[in-house]
Design an enzyme around this catalytic site. Sequence first.
Site, PDB file in Angstrom:
ATOM      1  N   LYS A 139      -2.615  57.134 169.462  1.00  0.00           N
ATOM      2  CA  LYS A 139      -2.089  55.793 169.727  1.00  0.00           C
ATOM      3  C   LYS A 139      -0.791  55.651 168.942  1.00  0.00           C
ATOM      4  O   LYS A 139      -0.654  56.196 167.847  1.00  0.00           O
ATOM      5  CB  LYS A 139      -3.118  54.763 169.268  1.00  0.00           C
ATOM      6  CG  LYS A 139      -2.781  53.338 169.621  1.00  0.00           C
ATOM      7  CD  LYS A 139      -3.979  52.448 169.402  1.00  0.00           C
ATOM      8  CE  LYS A 139      -3.663  51.000 169.757  1.00  0.00           C
ATOM      9  NZ  LYS A 139      -3.145  50.826 171.120  1.00  0.00           N
ATOM     10  N   VAL A 160       1.233  45.771 175.636  1.00  0.00           N
ATOM     11  CA  VAL A 160       0.287  45.762 174.517  1.00  0.00           C
ATOM     12  C   VAL A 160       1.002  45.450 173.211  1.00  0.00           C
ATOM     13  O   VAL A 160       0.455  44.798 172.324  1.00  0.00           O
ATOM     14  CB  VAL A 160      -0.463  47.113 174.435  1.00  0.00           C
ATOM     15  CG1 VAL A 160      -1.349  47.168 173.196  1.00  0.00           C
ATOM     16  CG2 VAL A 160      -1.294  47.329 175.701  1.00  0.00           C
ATOM     17  N   ASN A 220       1.965  60.202 167.430  1.00  0.00           N
ATOM     18  CA  ASN A 220       3.041  59.471 168.096  1.00  0.00           C
ATOM     19  C   ASN A 220       3.535  58.380 167.149  1.00  0.00           C
ATOM     20  O   ASN A 220       2.759  57.536 166.706  1.00  0.00           O
ATOM     21  CB  ASN A 220       2.525  58.864 169.407  1.00  0.00           C
ATOM     22  CG  ASN A 220       3.591  58.099 170.157  1.00  0.00           C
ATOM     23  OD1 ASN A 220       3.973  56.997 169.783  1.00  0.00           O
ATOM     24  ND2 ASN A 220       4.065  58.675 171.251  1.00  0.00           N
ATOM     25  N   ASN A 268       8.500  58.192 169.509  1.00  0.00           N
ATOM     26  CA  ASN A 268       8.656  57.242 170.608  1.00  0.00           C
ATOM     27  C   ASN A 268       9.940  56.445 170.402  1.00  0.00           C
ATOM     28  O   ASN A 268       9.980  55.516 169.601  1.00  0.00           O
ATOM     29  CB  ASN A 268       7.443  56.311 170.664  1.00  0.00           C
ATOM     30  CG  ASN A 268       7.590  55.230 171.714  1.00  0.00           C
ATOM     31  OD1 ASN A 268       8.477  55.285 172.570  1.00  0.00           O
ATOM     32  ND2 ASN A 268       6.723  54.234 171.672  1.00  0.00           N
ATOM     33  N   CYS A 323      11.026  52.205 171.470  1.00  0.00           N
ATOM     34  CA  CYS A 323      10.813  50.985 170.683  1.00  0.00           C
ATOM     35  C   CYS A 323      12.097  50.165 170.577  1.00  0.00           C
ATOM     36  O   CYS A 323      13.189  50.727 170.468  1.00  0.00           O
ATOM     37  CB  CYS A 323      10.344  51.349 169.278  1.00  0.00           C
ATOM     38  SG  CYS A 323       8.796  52.263 169.232  1.00  0.00           S
ATOM     39  N   LYS A 345       9.921  61.489 172.792  1.00  0.00           N
ATOM     40  CA  LYS A 345       9.432  60.891 174.031  1.00  0.00           C
ATOM     41  C   LYS A 345      10.528  60.023 174.634  1.00  0.00           C
ATOM     42  O   LYS A 345      10.969  59.047 174.027  1.00  0.00           O
ATOM     43  CB  LYS A 345       8.170  60.063 173.775  1.00  0.00           C
ATOM     44  CG  LYS A 345       7.502  59.571 175.057  1.00  0.00           C
ATOM     45  CD  LYS A 345       6.123  59.012 174.770  1.00  0.00           C
ATOM     46  CE  LYS A 345       5.399  58.641 176.059  1.00  0.00           C
ATOM     47  NZ  LYS A 345       4.024  58.158 175.790  1.00  0.00           N
ATOM     48  N   ASN A 390       8.262  57.894 179.725  1.00  0.00           N
ATOM     49  CA  ASN A 390       7.528  56.726 179.284  1.00  0.00           C
ATOM     50  C   ASN A 390       7.497  55.739 180.459  1.00  0.00           C
ATOM     51  O   ASN A 390       7.921  56.071 181.561  1.00  0.00           O
ATOM     52  CB  ASN A 390       8.211  56.124 178.047  1.00  0.00           C
ATOM     53  CG  ASN A 390       7.244  55.398 177.138  1.00  0.00           C
ATOM     54  OD1 ASN A 390       6.262  54.828 177.594  1.00  0.00           O
ATOM     55  ND2 ASN A 390       7.522  55.401 175.848  1.00  0.00           N
ATOM     56  N   THR A 391       7.032  54.520 180.223  1.00  0.00           N
ATOM     57  CA  THR A 391       6.900  53.558 181.320  1.00  0.00           C
ATOM     58  C   THR A 391       8.247  52.990 181.764  1.00  0.00           C
ATOM     59  O   THR A 391       9.210  52.961 181.012  1.00  0.00           O
ATOM     60  CB  THR A 391       5.994  52.387 180.902  1.00  0.00           C
ATOM     61  OG1 THR A 391       6.539  51.776 179.727  1.00  0.00           O
ATOM     62  CG2 THR A 391       4.582  52.863 180.628  1.00  0.00           C
ATOM     63  N   GLY A 410      -2.033  59.672 181.323  1.00  0.00           N
ATOM     64  CA  GLY A 410      -2.113  58.369 180.686  1.00  0.00           C
ATOM     65  C   GLY A 410      -2.976  57.377 181.423  1.00  0.00           C
ATOM     66  O   GLY A 410      -4.181  57.289 181.208  1.00  0.00           O
TER      67      GLY A 410
END
Length: 300
Positions: free
Chosen positions: A45, A71, A99, A126, A129, A164, A191-192, A264
């Site tokens: 996570k 989230v 991560n 990641n 952000c 990522k 990523n999304t 995922g």
Amino acid sequence: MGNLSVKFGSVEFKNPVIMASGTFGFGKEYNEIYDIQKLGGISSKGLTLNKKPGNNGMRVHETSSGMMNSVGLENPGVQGFIDYELPFFSKLDLVRIANVGGGTLEDYLLGVQMLNDKPIDIIELNISCPNVKAGGMAFGIKNEVAREVVREVRNITKLPLVIKLSPNAEDIVGMAKVCEEEGADGVSLVNTFKAMAIDIKNRRPVFENVYAGLSGPAIKPIALRMVHEVCKNVNIPVMGMGGITKATDAIEFIMAGATCIQVGTANFINPRIGIEIIDGINEFMDREGIKSLDEIRGII
């Protein structure tokens, strides 16, 4: 039976199937359903320097062919991970990926430094952000902003470093090249996608933050194209992801050039999907007479 093992830089995976960050926790819950040590790896996570409660309001919204999430990186913080989750996570016989995200460059550096001497195999950075010192724009949008983060993190860790990438980057191929130039051992993508949903009855956005991340089968063709483009333009290995829900999806990403794949959203649909994809890849290799994934990787 073919050989599913793959080498990602200096790290060896027993198979190419990794559970993506944010969809598998730290593995405990899924381990009650099946032996998760059959997986190639798990990306934890998303961890931030300090504990985060996550976003208010709606966090998940189903779409016609996928889901949206906001989230907000709810997590125990790096120290909480070390104290309460790492004792279980570190004993798993698979590749253990931490991560790490951050709101500032300093957050990234301190978080990674805290993990440097811990039993972790890979750091996955990641960079999607939001940068709180730059009006909230994600670190992974502009190449030169990402360059600084990758360079500084590379300078303070000897752990294998994977970046990522966000599909919302202004130039995802250029971004991957920047990561390679600054010493990253690999990249993971995508990523999304930034997306939106509206509650027409109440005449407001579904999510309090208005926009959210889209994932699932809807993004697979675009994610596959991006992975293919990146694989053709860098010399570091790639972890491919985005809408993978079955073995044939995973094989497509490998044929596009990915060394490993991450699963995922499919974990929310079928908690056993990781094992089913591994079995499906095995069956495909047996049927096609393939001895090693090297025979099909990057053939497109």
